[in-house]
Design an enzyme around this catalytic site. Structure first.
Site, PDB file in Angstrom:
ATOM      1  N   ARG A  38      55.536  36.004  50.436  1.00  0.00           N
ATOM      2  CA  ARG A  38      54.645  35.738  49.299  1.00  0.00           C
ATOM      3  C   ARG A  38      53.197  35.923  49.730  1.00  0.00           C
ATOM      4  NH1 ARG A  38      53.320  30.846  48.610  1.00  0.00           N
ATOM      5  NH2 ARG A  38      55.392  29.966  48.721  1.00  0.00           N
ATOM      6  N   TYR A  42      42.788  43.727  24.749  1.00  0.00           N
ATOM      7  CA  TYR A  42      44.245  43.861  24.833  1.00  0.00           C
ATOM      8  C   TYR A  42      44.888  42.579  24.278  1.00  0.00           C
ATOM      9  CZ  TYR A  42      48.919  44.201  26.756  1.00  0.00           C
ATOM     10  OH  TYR A  42      50.284  44.225  26.899  1.00  0.00           O
ATOM     11  N   ASP A  65      38.745  45.113  33.295  1.00  0.00           N
ATOM     12  CA  ASP A  65      40.112  45.607  33.187  1.00  0.00           C
ATOM     13  C   ASP A  65      40.008  47.133  33.150  1.00  0.00           C
ATOM     14  OD1 ASP A  65      42.591  46.532  32.303  1.00  0.00           O
ATOM     15  OD2 ASP A  65      42.993  44.732  31.122  1.00  0.00           O
ATOM     16  N   LYS A 124      50.768  50.994  33.643  1.00  0.00           N
ATOM     17  CA  LYS A 124      50.305  52.094  32.793  1.00  0.00           C
ATOM     18  C   LYS A 124      50.049  53.350  33.631  1.00  0.00           C
ATOM     19  CE  LYS A 124      50.592  48.788  29.805  1.00  0.00           C
ATOM     20  NZ  LYS A 124      49.472  47.950  29.407  1.00  0.00           N
TER      21      LYS A 124
HETATM   22  C1  LIG Z   1      49.283  46.547  29.339  1.00  0.00           C
HETATM   23  C2  LIG Z   1      47.948  45.982  29.566  1.00  0.00           C
HETATM   24  C3  LIG Z   1      47.790  44.726  30.158  1.00  0.00           C
HETATM   25  C4  LIG Z   1      48.980  43.866  30.552  1.00  0.00           C
HETATM   26  O1  LIG Z   1      49.692  44.454  31.590  1.00  0.00           O
HETATM   27  P1  LIG Z   1      51.290  44.239  31.817  1.00  0.00           P
HETATM   28  O2  LIG Z   1      51.547  45.101  32.994  1.00  0.00           O
HETATM   29  O3  LIG Z   1      51.970  44.689  30.571  1.00  0.00           O
HETATM   30  O4  LIG Z   1      51.485  42.799  32.075  1.00  0.00           O
HETATM   31  C5  LIG Z   1      46.505  44.271  30.394  1.00  0.00           C
HETATM   32  N1  LIG Z   1      45.426  44.996  30.046  1.00  0.00           N
HETATM   33  C6  LIG Z   1      45.544  46.204  29.453  1.00  0.00           C
HETATM   34  C7  LIG Z   1      44.326  46.965  29.088  1.00  0.00           C
HETATM   35  C8  LIG Z   1      46.802  46.749  29.192  1.00  0.00           C
HETATM   36  O5  LIG Z   1      46.907  47.931  28.604  1.00  0.00           O
END
Ligand SMILES: *Cc1c(COP(=O)(O)O)cnc(C)c1O
Length: 391
Positions: free
Chosen positions: A46, A98, A170, A195
């Site tokens: 971890r 998001y 982000d 993504k």
């Molecule tokens: C998909 C997404 C998230 C969340 O990510 P997960 O991998 O689905 O938990 C956070 N921020 C943005 C901009 C996203 O597109």
């Protein structure tokens, strides 16, 4: 070395025993100590795990930060970052956020006494107006999704620093291939690596990259304490995806721009939101701070009655809710990604029932345009037959 080379070579020179060009998957959760008081650097998985460490080091280098942390999802990355805050703290957050991040703040963080104000993070007056003595950080998505609002990261992070606030970005939509917020003065980058970084719609993962020794140590403590870490097999899969990030992003960008330009001229489309288009309000800032555009953009059809038949008639493009993979996906934010955002806020930013978000894949652009054209044509015919057509 250029970023394309660094991406392709992730983990390839770090296995000294066999010389394997891909870093192996170490499943071990426990590591033997040579003797009392000694460690190989690995004790318990971890805290630190070999395959994950290679990924984390690559993430830190790509984002030009000091430390990287791989998490079990993008939401786990955000949750871990939010553990920096405590009861009474306040955040300034991008308006067109998001949906999952909005839900995390409003339905969970508020229970721990952490609150947020949603503002246009590119507007310093709006930020100043919403700032109070308990404000601790600015959380920015740029461009936002689905409306592609752009924030000037150097401008806002300088303002935040002046007021002692952290700037968290982000960077999911642009990835370090196109945009590196830490080099522009921001403190923390988070990713849904599910993504573009993973890129193939087959691994759920998140990343955090921090700048500065103290913040990096603090994040390491939180990452280990929360324990929402990424497993070794998914760490491997993510690195495998990242090796082709440069090629994929270039194709995502060119396909999306070509389709956005095509839809701009389409009689059934009223608006196209893409920062690569010169008429987009964020075009100049985006061009100055990022070396390219994401493969995501949004558009509005002239009438909401068109949405259902368009989605039904698509053959190549899938109606699904994710983004950033090699396959093209069309999303209806009102009922999918943004369903948890109250209607009043959704409409304020412009996420209405005519808005569709397109995550453009790496298929041939002619096939994607042909698929859209046939779906639009059939939707037009069907709605005309019912006397509902806007055309
Ligand atoms: C998909 C997404 C998230 C969340 O990510 P997960 O991998 O689905 O938990 C956070 N921020 C943005 C901009 C996203 O597109």
């Amino acid at each position: 070395m250029k970023i394309e080379s660094r991406l392709a070579q992730i983990g390839s020179v770090q296995e000294p025993v066999t010389g394997a060009v891909n870093y192996p998957i170490y499943l071990a959760t426990a590591f033997r100590h040579p003797r009392l008081g000694q460690s190989t650097g690995f004790d318990y998985a971890r805290t630190k795990s070999p395959t994950r460490s290679v990924l984390e080091q690559a993430a830190a280098e790509l984002e030009e930060g000091d430390a990287g942390f791989a998490t079990s999802s993008g939401m786990a990355a955000l949750t871990t970052v939010f553990a920096l805050f405590q009861q009474g703290d306040h955040l300034l957050v991008s308006l067109d956020l998001y949906g999952g991040t909005f839900r995390l703040i409003e339905q969970i963080m508020t229970r721990f006494g952490v609150t947020a104000s949603y503002v246009d993070t590119n507007d310093l007056d709006a930020l100043e107006e919403s700032r109070c003595s308990s404000t601790k950080a600015v959380l920015i998505e740029t461009p936002t999704n689905p409306l592609m609002m752009v924030t000037d990261l150097a401008k806002v992070s300088a303002w935040a620093r002046k007021h002692g606030l952290l700037t968290i970005v982000d960077n999911t939509l642009l990835t370090p291939f196109f945009q590196r917020p830490l080099a522009l003065g921001c403190d923390i980058v988070v990713h849904s690596a599910t993504k573009y970084l993973g890129g193939h719609n087959d691994v759920l993962a998140g990343l955090i990259v921090t700048k500065g020794k103290e913040l990096s140590e603090r994040m390491g403590f939180l990452h280990n304490s929360y324990g929402a870490v990424l497993g070794p097999q998914d760490s491997y899969l993510l690195m495998r995806g990242m090796k082709t990030l440069a090629l994929r992003m270039e194709r995502h960008e060119s396909n999306a721009l070509a389709i956005a330009n095509h839809l701009l001229k389409h009689p059934l489309v009223s608006n196209v939101y893409h920062p690569g288009l010169p008429e987009h309000p964020g075009h100049d800032v985006q061009k100055a701070q990022a070396s390219g555009n994401t493969g995501i953009f949004s558009f509005k059809v002239k009438d909401a009655v068109l949405v259902e038949p368009i989605l039904r008639h698509l053959k190549l493009i899938a109606f699904a809710e994710s983004l950033g993979g090699v396959e093209s996906l069309l999303t209806y934010p009102t009922v999918q990604t943004h369903a948890d955002i109250p209607e009043e806020i959704r409409l304020r930013v412009g996420v209405d029932d005519r808005l569709l978000r397109f995550s453009v894949g790496i298929e041939h652009v002619d096939d994607l345009i042909a698929d859209l054209d046939q779906a639009f044509a059939q939707a037009d015919q069907e709605t005309k037959a019912k006397g509902e057509s806007p055309s």
